[in-house]
Design a protein around this motif. Structure first.
Motif, mmCIF file in Angstrom:
data_model
loop_
_atom_site.group_PDB
_atom_site.id
_atom_site.type_symbol
_atom_site.label_atom_id
_atom_site.label_comp_id
_atom_site.label_asym_id
_atom_site.label_seq_id
_atom_site.Cartn_x
_atom_site.Cartn_y
_atom_site.Cartn_z
ATOM 1 N N LEU A 194 0.501 7.144 10.992
ATOM 2 C CA LEU A 194 1.009 6.639 9.719
ATOM 3 C C LEU A 194 1.720 7.739 8.949
ATOM 4 C CD1 LEU A 194 1.286 4.518 7.472
ATOM 5 C CD2 LEU A 194 -1.012 5.160 6.688
ATOM 6 N N GLN A 195 1.220 8.966 9.049
ATOM 7 C CA GLN A 195 1.836 10.057 8.294
ATOM 8 C C GLN A 195 3.253 10.362 8.786
ATOM 9 O OE1 GLN A 195 -0.398 13.271 6.754
ATOM 10 N NE2 GLN A 195 -2.380 12.377 7.269
ATOM 11 N N HIS A 196 3.557 10.052 10.047
ATOM 12 C CA HIS A 196 4.935 10.221 10.516
ATOM 13 C C HIS A 196 5.874 9.275 9.760
ATOM 14 C CE1 HIS A 196 3.544 12.848 13.597
ATOM 15 N NE2 HIS A 196 2.993 11.910 14.345
ATOM 16 N N ILE A 197 5.448 8.035 9.558
ATOM 17 C CA ILE A 197 6.261 7.083 8.797
ATOM 18 C C ILE A 197 6.404 7.546 7.355
ATOM 19 C CG2 ILE A 197 6.200 4.770 7.742
ATOM 20 C CD1 ILE A 197 5.416 3.623 10.380
ATOM 21 N N LEU A 198 5.309 7.995 6.745
ATOM 22 C CA LEU A 198 5.361 8.418 5.345
ATOM 23 C C LEU A 198 6.287 9.613 5.172
ATOM 24 C CD1 LEU A 198 1.614 8.100 4.246
ATOM 25 C CD2 LEU A 198 3.395 6.344 4.429
ATOM 26 N N ARG A 199 6.222 10.540 6.094
ATOM 27 C CA ARG A 199 7.066 11.739 5.988
ATOM 28 C C ARG A 199 8.536 11.384 6.158
ATOM 29 N NH1 ARG A 199 6.711 17.229 9.727
ATOM 30 N NH2 ARG A 199 8.520 18.255 8.812
ATOM 31 N N GLU A 200 8.851 10.587 7.188
ATOM 32 C CA GLU A 200 10.250 10.255 7.444
ATOM 33 C C GLU A 200 10.820 9.336 6.362
ATOM 34 O OE1 GLU A 200 12.128 11.593 9.824
ATOM 35 O OE2 GLU A 200 10.408 12.791 10.481
ATOM 36 N N SER A 201 9.980 8.488 5.769
ATOM 37 C CA SER A 201 10.437 7.538 4.745
ATOM 38 C C SER A 201 10.303 8.078 3.332
ATOM 39 C CB SER A 201 9.638 6.235 4.854
ATOM 40 O OG SER A 201 9.814 5.612 6.101
ATOM 41 N N GLU A 202 9.603 9.220 3.182
ATOM 42 C CA GLU A 202 9.379 9.850 1.877
ATOM 43 C C GLU A 202 8.655 8.896 0.926
ATOM 44 O OE1 GLU A 202 13.269 11.213 0.649
ATOM 45 O OE2 GLU A 202 13.133 12.992 1.905
ATOM 46 N N VAL A 203 7.528 8.375 1.404
ATOM 47 C CA VAL A 203 6.707 7.451 0.630
ATOM 48 C C VAL A 203 5.239 7.794 0.852
ATOM 49 C CG1 VAL A 203 8.382 5.550 0.667
ATOM 50 C CG2 VAL A 203 6.733 5.793 2.556
ATOM 51 N N GLY A 204 4.357 7.075 0.148
ATOM 52 C CA GLY A 204 2.918 7.183 0.346
ATOM 53 C C GLY A 204 2.365 5.856 0.833
ATOM 54 N N ALA A 205 1.038 5.775 0.930
ATOM 55 C CA ALA A 205 0.423 4.533 1.410
ATOM 56 C C ALA A 205 -1.023 4.449 0.942
ATOM 57 C CB ALA A 205 0.475 4.454 2.935
ATOM 58 N N VAL A 206 -1.499 3.222 0.847
ATOM 59 C CA VAL A 206 -2.914 2.948 0.602
ATOM 60 C C VAL A 206 -3.381 1.984 1.678
ATOM 61 C CG1 VAL A 206 -4.610 1.894 -0.936
ATOM 62 C CG2 VAL A 206 -2.807 3.336 -1.881
ATOM 63 N N LEU A 207 -4.463 2.344 2.375
ATOM 64 C CA LEU A 207 -5.089 1.469 3.361
ATOM 65 C C LEU A 207 -6.420 0.974 2.819
ATOM 66 C CD1 LEU A 207 -4.547 3.424 6.728
ATOM 67 C CD2 LEU A 207 -3.036 1.759 5.625
ATOM 68 N N HIS A 208 -6.832 -0.214 3.278
ATOM 69 C CA HIS A 208 -8.082 -0.821 2.835
ATOM 70 C C HIS A 208 -9.030 -0.886 4.022
ATOM 71 C CE1 HIS A 208 -6.177 -1.952 -0.972
ATOM 72 N NE2 HIS A 208 -5.120 -2.236 -0.229
ATOM 73 N N ALA A 209 -10.160 -0.175 3.898
ATOM 74 C CA ALA A 209 -11.067 -0.017 5.030
ATOM 75 C C ALA A 209 -11.544 -1.351 5.579
ATOM 76 C CB ALA A 209 -12.268 0.835 4.607
ATOM 77 N N GLU A 210 -11.834 -2.302 4.707
ATOM 78 C CA GLU A 210 -12.384 -3.577 5.170
ATOM 79 C C GLU A 210 -11.363 -4.420 5.921
ATOM 80 O OE1 GLU A 210 -10.606 -4.500 1.135
ATOM 81 O OE2 GLU A 210 -11.729 -2.848 2.060
ATOM 82 N N GLN A 211 -10.083 -4.040 5.845
ATOM 83 C CA GLN A 211 -9.047 -4.800 6.532
ATOM 84 C C GLN A 211 -8.667 -4.188 7.888
ATOM 85 O OE1 GLN A 211 -6.994 -5.775 2.208
ATOM 86 N NE2 GLN A 211 -5.650 -5.463 3.943
ATOM 87 N N ILE A 212 -9.146 -2.985 8.194
ATOM 88 C CA ILE A 212 -8.816 -2.346 9.464
ATOM 89 C C ILE A 212 -9.458 -3.138 10.605
ATOM 90 C CG2 ILE A 212 -8.950 -0.237 10.841
ATOM 91 C CD1 ILE A 212 -7.291 0.118 8.333
ATOM 92 N N PRO A 213 -8.695 -3.627 11.567
ATOM 93 C CA PRO A 213 -9.276 -4.387 12.688
ATOM 94 C C PRO A 213 -9.937 -3.449 13.699
ATOM 95 C CG PRO A 213 -6.904 -4.217 12.970
ATOM 96 C CD PRO A 213 -7.217 -3.554 11.658
#
Length: 311
Positions: free
Chosen positions: A210-229
């Motif tokens: 995920l950090q590769h996408i964030l770095r290349e797109s110059e953005v951040g992210a929030v993930l929700h533990a209960e939604q991780i499959p």
């Protein structure tokens, strides 16, 4: 001691732009423009080594060959592409032990490659063989083409996008890392039916990829533990990591993680067009540059803990 990603960054800085290269170092595959018509061709290469990516002494060579091709097909899928052809190189160990002579080992490896190639209508175009006193090494280069007008890059994620992942994650070393299905069909259906902004395959784990996408797109992210499959293999895994930590960090799942607009996310979740494959919304793209995980109401930084080669 440099890590794999640091070295790639340094090598990337030495490479200049070229008119025949639309997309180079920094994605799952390069996009090369061929001929007078500048036809886009995807090119990717993966090298697998005994005792790093597989254990030859305890693994059917056909499964090793299969994996060597599957990881390349997964890279093509992550670009929103279709695979066309491959070339294969072997560095065969002198004295193949339980698997017979070097040529017998090569025939078994190649059987696994050819079987998977035929499943996906990929041409096995050729390659090279050598032998040495070291361990088995297989390198496959795959060629493909974008399903849409151009490849899906890591750099296209936008603030407000929702993050999805195919399949279930974690515990792949129980055996799935040898038998997984590259998500070529799913990538084709996504590109044909939705405006996919960014995509990557999960080879090193969400916390790294995920950090590769964030770095290349110059953005951040929030993930929700209960939604991780979380895969059942992760729940059965031993060790100090929880099932969630296995899902976030293990890697070798080779599912695809992608981002789409909120509007496409509604269509994707209410009327999914991907047949036979679970697709789960796990978070959203935010302003900033860091990934965060919300787990039982607590928000914390998602630190990189996936696989990375030490150099």
């Amino acid at each position: 001691m440099a890590g794999e990603f640091e070295l790639i960054d340094r090598l990337r800085q030495q490479v200049q732009s070229h008119p025949n290269l639309r997309l180079g170092i920094g994605d799952d595959a390069a996009e090369v423009l061929f001929g007078k018509n500048k036809t886009p061709v995807l090119v990717t290469v993966d090298m697998l080594m005994d005792q790093v990516h597989f254990d030859l002494a305890n693994t059917d060579p056909r499964l090793i060959g299969r994996k060597a091709l599957a990881v390349n097909l997964s890279d093509i899928a992550a670009m929103g592409g279709e695979a066309i052809a491959i070339v294969v190189s072997y560095a065969l160990p002198k004295g193949a032990g339980d698997h017979g002579t070097g040529d017998q080992l090569a025939e078994q490896l190649h059987q696994g490659i050819v079987e998977l190639a035929e499943q996906h209508q990929v041409a096995v175009a050729g390659g090279d063989t050598n032998s040495w006193k070291g361990p088995l090494v297989i390198s496959i280069t795959a060629l493909g083409q974008p399903v849409g007008p151009k490849a899906i890059e890591r750099s296209g994620a936008r603030v407000g996008d929702l993050i999805f992942v195919t399949g279930e994650l974690g515990g792949s070393l129980a055996g799935r890392h040898l038998t997984f299905t590259p998500r070529l069909k799913e990538a084709r259906e996504l590109v044909n039916n939705y405006d996919v902004h960014a995509m990557i395959d999960l080879s090193d784990g969400i916390s790294s990829d995920l950090q590769h996408i964030l770095r290349e797109s110059e953005v951040g992210a929030v993930l929700h533990a209960e939604q991780i499959p979380i895969h059942s293999d992760a729940r059965r895994s031993s060790g100090d990591r929880s099932p969630l930590e296995h899902a976030l960090h293990d890697g070798e799942d080779f599912e695809v993680l992608f981002t789409v607009s909120p509007e496409d996310a509604v269509r994707l979740t209410s009327h999914p067009l991907l047949t036979g494959t679970r697709v789960t919304q796990i978070g959203e793209i935010t302003a900033g540059s860091e990934p965060f995980l919300i787990d039982q109401g607590e928000r914390r930084l998602l630190t990189r803990s996936g696989w990375e080669h030490s150099l």
